[in-house]
Design a protein around this motif. Structure first.
Motif, PDB file in Angstrom:
ATOM      1  N   ARG A   1      50.721  41.172  27.270  1.00 32.60           N
ATOM      2  CA  ARG A   1      49.314  41.077  27.655  1.00 32.60           C
ATOM      3  C   ARG A   1      48.413  40.772  26.467  1.00 32.60           C
ATOM      4  NH1 ARG A   1      49.070  46.009  32.122  1.00 32.60           N
ATOM      5  NH2 ARG A   1      50.691  45.113  33.486  1.00 32.60           N
TER       6      ARG A   1
ATOM      7  N   ILE B   1      35.761  39.790  37.589  1.00 32.11           N
ATOM      8  CA  ILE B   1      36.042  39.762  36.151  1.00 32.11           C
ATOM      9  C   ILE B   1      35.136  38.786  35.407  1.00 32.11           C
ATOM     10  CG2 ILE B   1      38.454  40.344  36.600  1.00 32.11           C
ATOM     11  CD1 ILE B   1      39.166  37.434  35.826  1.00 32.11           C
TER      12      ILE B   1
ATOM     13  N   PRO C   1      44.782  40.105  25.406  1.00 28.63           N
ATOM     14  CA  PRO C   1      43.440  40.288  25.976  1.00 28.63           C
ATOM     15  C   PRO C   1      42.683  38.964  26.055  1.00 28.63           C
ATOM     16  CG  PRO C   1      43.905  41.965  24.327  1.00 28.63           C
ATOM     17  CD  PRO C   1      45.013  40.947  24.225  1.00 28.63           C
TER      18      PRO C   1
ATOM     19  N   HIS D   1      45.168  38.219  29.645  1.00 29.68           N
ATOM     20  CA  HIS D   1      45.055  39.270  30.658  1.00 29.68           C
ATOM     21  C   HIS D   1      43.683  39.924  30.627  1.00 29.68           C
ATOM     22  CE1 HIS D   1      49.440  39.063  31.075  1.00 29.68           C
ATOM     23  NE2 HIS D   1      49.299  39.780  32.177  1.00 29.68           N
ATOM     24  N   VAL D   2      43.254  40.339  31.810  1.00 32.82           N
ATOM     25  CA  VAL D   2      42.144  41.271  31.972  1.00 32.82           C
ATOM     26  C   VAL D   2      42.739  42.486  32.662  1.00 32.82           C
ATOM     27  CG1 VAL D   2      39.920  41.719  33.054  1.00 32.82           C
ATOM     28  CG2 VAL D   2      40.415  39.440  32.138  1.00 32.82           C
ATOM     29  N   GLY D   3      42.987  43.530  31.903  1.00 29.40           N
ATOM     30  CA  GLY D   3      43.721  44.662  32.456  1.00 29.40           C
ATOM     31  C   GLY D   3      45.111  44.232  32.869  1.00 29.40           C
ATOM     32  N   ASP D   4      45.469  44.481  34.120  1.00 26.35           N
ATOM     33  CA  ASP D   4      46.788  44.097  34.634  1.00 26.35           C
ATOM     34  C   ASP D   4      46.823  42.672  35.161  1.00 26.35           C
ATOM     35  OD1 ASP D   4      47.734  46.659  34.119  1.00 26.35           O
ATOM     36  OD2 ASP D   4      47.284  47.396  36.134  1.00 26.35           O
TER      37      ASP D   4
ATOM     38  N   HIS E   1      39.766  37.630  42.062  1.00 26.28           N
ATOM     39  CA  HIS E   1      39.069  38.718  41.366  1.00 26.28           C
ATOM     40  C   HIS E   1      37.850  38.163  40.637  1.00 26.28           C
ATOM     41  CE1 HIS E   1      41.888  42.059  42.008  1.00 26.28           C
ATOM     42  NE2 HIS E   1      42.849  41.151  41.936  1.00 26.28           N
TER      43      HIS E   1
END
Length: 284
Positions: free
Chosen positions: A169, A199, A171, A68-71, A196
């Motif tokens: 999640r 990122i 990271p 995950h990157v954030g959500d 996205h």
């Protein structure tokens, strides 16, 4: 020119062919270089690589790690990893435990929708112990709740649908580090699916080395865009079919698309450079 596919899945995760069967099918399909990149597991690699050696097909040890990157959930591909790296094995074991818990929660949600399933049945459909949504979907088909994997995903198992459960999640930085510590080259899988691109710079700062430019769901515009991103950030271009062998889930076929041989040679050169120990200056 050689036909190179660096993104495929076997029954060790959510593909339909056994690791040996996948390698044999690749040989029969004219593939010269095949990477087996099952989700969050290395269990299929020993038999796949042994079969490749037996029949004369170059098999690259790989993995696809959910992170995950954030959500935002993303997938990090690792190529040329050491399948015996204990740190990576332990890292992936934790991820597989998360997958089992996620499957249990999806089954609970489906029960609440009047679609009872047995979690042991779902787990039995994942012989490599890397259980995922396709296995839940297969159990739903067996019960007659849906007629296809596509219907199961479209109605119940994608984000925003009533049977969907988010994963824990991990990271992305940890996934990248685990791959590099195992001697591998980490790349962002199918970036066009996320929407996205912002990122990517932070992932590069965290050690990302490549970008999956060539993918079965990237159109010509996406391919051109991600080639430019590779040039901008000094990333390697990787790619492959993301073959699962499952109707409705990226079933274009092995080697569609294939990674251009020149890109593969760049990947080999970068791997060799990363494994070359630095030259130490002699001191008087």
């Amino acid at each position: 020119m050689r036909l190179i596919d660096l993104h495929t899945h076997s029954t060790a995760s959510d593909g339909v062919l056994s690791p040996q069967g996948l390698v044999r099918f690749a040989k029969d399909s004219g593939i010269s270089v095949l990477a087996v990149t099952d989700h969050d597991t290395l269990e299929g690699l020993p038999t796949a690589m042994a079969e490749g050696q037996r029949i004369g097909l170059q098999v690259i040890a790989g993995v696809e790690i959910t992170a995950h990157v954030g959500d935002l959930e993303i997938h990090i591909l690792g190529h040329f990893i050491d399948p015996d790296d204990n740190r990576l094995v332990e890292f992936l074991a934790s991820s597989r435990n998360d997958r089992v818990e996620r499957a249990r929660r999806m089954v609970e949600k489906l029960w609440g929708l009047g679609l009872p399933l047995d979690v042991t049945e779902v787990l039995s459909l994942a012989p490599g112990h890397s259980v995922g949504r396709p296995h839940v979907a297969q159990a739903m088909i067996r019960r007659g709740y849906v007629t296809s994997l596509k219907e199961a995903f479209d109605r119940y198992l994608t984000q925003g649908k009533p049977g969907y459960v988010e994963r824990s999640r991990t990271p992305a930085a940890l996934a990248i580090r685990a791959i590099k510590e195992a001697g591998g080259v980490p790349s962002l899988a199918h970036p066009g699916q996320y929407g996205h691109d912002e990122i990517i710079p932070s992932l590069v700062q965290q050690g990302l080395m490549g970008l999956e430019v060539y993918h079965s769901e990237h159109d010509a515009g996406s391919l051109f865009r991600y080639e430019r991103v590779c040039l901008e950030y000094g990333l390697l271009a990787v790619g492959g079919s993301d073959y699962h062998g499952t109707e409705g889930l990226r079933s274009m076929g092995l080697g569609r698309p294939a990674l251009p041989e020149a890109r593969f040679e760049q990947l080999l050169a970068a791997r060799a450079a990363s494994q070359t120990p630095p030259v130490r200056r002699q001191t008087e």
